[in-house]
Write a protein that holds these residues in place. Structure first.
Motif, PDB file in Angstrom:
ATOM      1  N   LEU A  11     -23.968  36.099 -10.243  1.00 48.38           N
ATOM      2  CA  LEU A  11     -23.258  34.587 -10.612  1.00 48.38           C
ATOM      3  C   LEU A  11     -21.958  34.773 -11.278  1.00 48.38           C
ATOM      4  CD1 LEU A  11     -26.611  32.764 -11.224  1.00 48.38           C
ATOM      5  CD2 LEU A  11     -25.354  32.807  -9.166  1.00 48.38           C
ATOM      6  N   PRO A  12     -21.080  33.877 -10.848  1.00 47.89           N
ATOM      7  CA  PRO A  12     -19.637  34.100 -11.881  1.00 47.89           C
ATOM      8  C   PRO A  12     -19.885  33.729 -13.154  1.00 47.89           C
ATOM      9  CG  PRO A  12     -19.607  32.663  -9.453  1.00 47.89           C
ATOM     10  CD  PRO A  12     -21.038  33.083  -9.890  1.00 47.89           C
ATOM     11  N   ALA A  13     -20.825  32.968 -13.675  1.00 48.54           N
ATOM     12  CA  ALA A  13     -20.775  32.580 -15.163  1.00 48.54           C
ATOM     13  C   ALA A  13     -21.769  33.608 -15.805  1.00 48.54           C
ATOM     14  CB  ALA A  13     -21.367  31.314 -15.277  1.00 48.54           C
ATOM     15  N   GLY A  14     -22.383  34.741 -15.028  1.00 52.19           N
ATOM     16  CA  GLY A  14     -23.302  35.543 -15.581  1.00 52.19           C
ATOM     17  C   GLY A  14     -24.693  35.180 -15.219  1.00 52.19           C
ATOM     18  N   GLY A  15     -25.498  36.239 -14.688  1.00 49.50           N
ATOM     19  CA  GLY A  15     -26.785  35.977 -14.231  1.00 49.50           C
ATOM     20  C   GLY A  15     -26.791  36.653 -12.989  1.00 49.50           C
ATOM     21  N   THR A  16     -28.159  36.297 -12.136  1.00 46.45           N
ATOM     22  CA  THR A  16     -28.205  36.778 -10.769  1.00 46.45           C
ATOM     23  C   THR A  16     -29.125  35.751  -9.964  1.00 46.45           C
ATOM     24  OG1 THR A  16     -28.626  38.824 -11.852  1.00 46.45           O
ATOM     25  CG2 THR A  16     -29.375  38.609  -9.613  1.00 46.45           C
ATOM     26  N   HIS A  17     -28.521  35.829  -8.840  1.00 45.75           N
ATOM     27  CA  HIS A  17     -29.187  34.900  -7.560  1.00 45.75           C
ATOM     28  C   HIS A  17     -30.098  36.023  -6.893  1.00 45.75           C
ATOM     29  CE1 HIS A  17     -29.679  31.714  -4.633  1.00 45.75           C
ATOM     30  NE2 HIS A  17     -29.449  32.585  -3.659  1.00 45.75           N
ATOM     31  N   LEU A  18     -31.361  35.489  -6.752  1.00 47.75           N
ATOM     32  CA  LEU A  18     -32.323  36.570  -6.223  1.00 47.75           C
ATOM     33  C   LEU A  18     -32.882  35.470  -5.019  1.00 47.75           C
ATOM     34  CD1 LEU A  18     -34.279  38.824  -6.025  1.00 47.75           C
ATOM     35  CD2 LEU A  18     -35.664  37.530  -7.718  1.00 47.75           C
ATOM     36  N   VAL A  19     -33.249  36.203  -4.088  1.00 49.97           N
ATOM     37  CA  VAL A  19     -33.857  35.730  -2.761  1.00 49.97           C
ATOM     38  C   VAL A  19     -34.828  36.619  -2.423  1.00 49.97           C
ATOM     39  CG1 VAL A  19     -33.943  34.935  -0.509  1.00 49.97           C
ATOM     40  CG2 VAL A  19     -31.924  34.343  -2.015  1.00 49.97           C
ATOM     41  N   CYS A  20     -36.298  36.266  -2.586  1.00 49.05           N
ATOM     42  CA  CYS A  20     -37.244  37.281  -2.337  1.00 49.05           C
ATOM     43  C   CYS A  20     -37.810  37.176  -0.889  1.00 49.05           C
ATOM     44  CB  CYS A  20     -38.606  37.001  -3.244  1.00 49.05           C
ATOM     45  SG  CYS A  20     -38.165  37.191  -5.009  1.00 49.05           S
ATOM     46  N   THR A  21     -38.155  38.232  -0.347  1.00 51.36           N
ATOM     47  CA  THR A  21     -38.605  38.217   0.982  1.00 51.36           C
ATOM     48  C   THR A  21     -39.699  37.182   1.436  1.00 51.36           C
ATOM     49  OG1 THR A  21     -38.041  40.625   1.178  1.00 51.36           O
ATOM     50  CG2 THR A  21     -39.263  39.809   2.829  1.00 51.36           C
ATOM     51  N   THR A  22     -40.557  37.010   0.609  1.00 52.28           N
ATOM     52  CA  THR A  22     -41.789  36.160   0.734  1.00 52.28           C
ATOM     53  C   THR A  22     -41.829  34.948  -0.372  1.00 52.28           C
ATOM     54  OG1 THR A  22     -43.496  37.356  -0.568  1.00 52.28           O
ATOM     55  CG2 THR A  22     -43.258  37.765   1.813  1.00 52.28           C
TER      56      THR A  22
END
Length: 74
Positions: free
Chosen positions: A31-42
């Motif tokens: 993420l631009p401001a720091g951190g992470t965008h996570l998408v899980c498979t299920t």
């Protein structure tokens, strides 16, 4: 519930915790401001990670990069 979440953790840490929990990742990006965008498979995997990472969830909307292409091992 959504398979996506935003976390106040670096990508490497999110990957490690998903691996330790046996949760597969569909997509991941910084993420631009720091951190992470996570998408899980299920959805079940996403629920598991929300429980395990509840202290690191970012509430509300988050600005993301307009276009992000992950560099993978493939």
């Amino acid at each position: 519930m959504s398979r996506a979440m935003n976390l106040k953790l670096p990508e490497a840490n999110v990957r490690k915790r998903c691996d330790e929990s046996g949760v597969s990742i569909s997509a991941i990006e910084p993420l631009p401001a720091g951190g992470t965008h996570l998408v899980c498979t299920t959805g079940e995997g996403a629920d598991e990670m929300r429980l395990r990472l509840a202290d690191y969830l970012i509430a509300g909307s988050v600005r993301r990069f307009p276009f992000y292409r992950a560099r993978g091992p493939w």
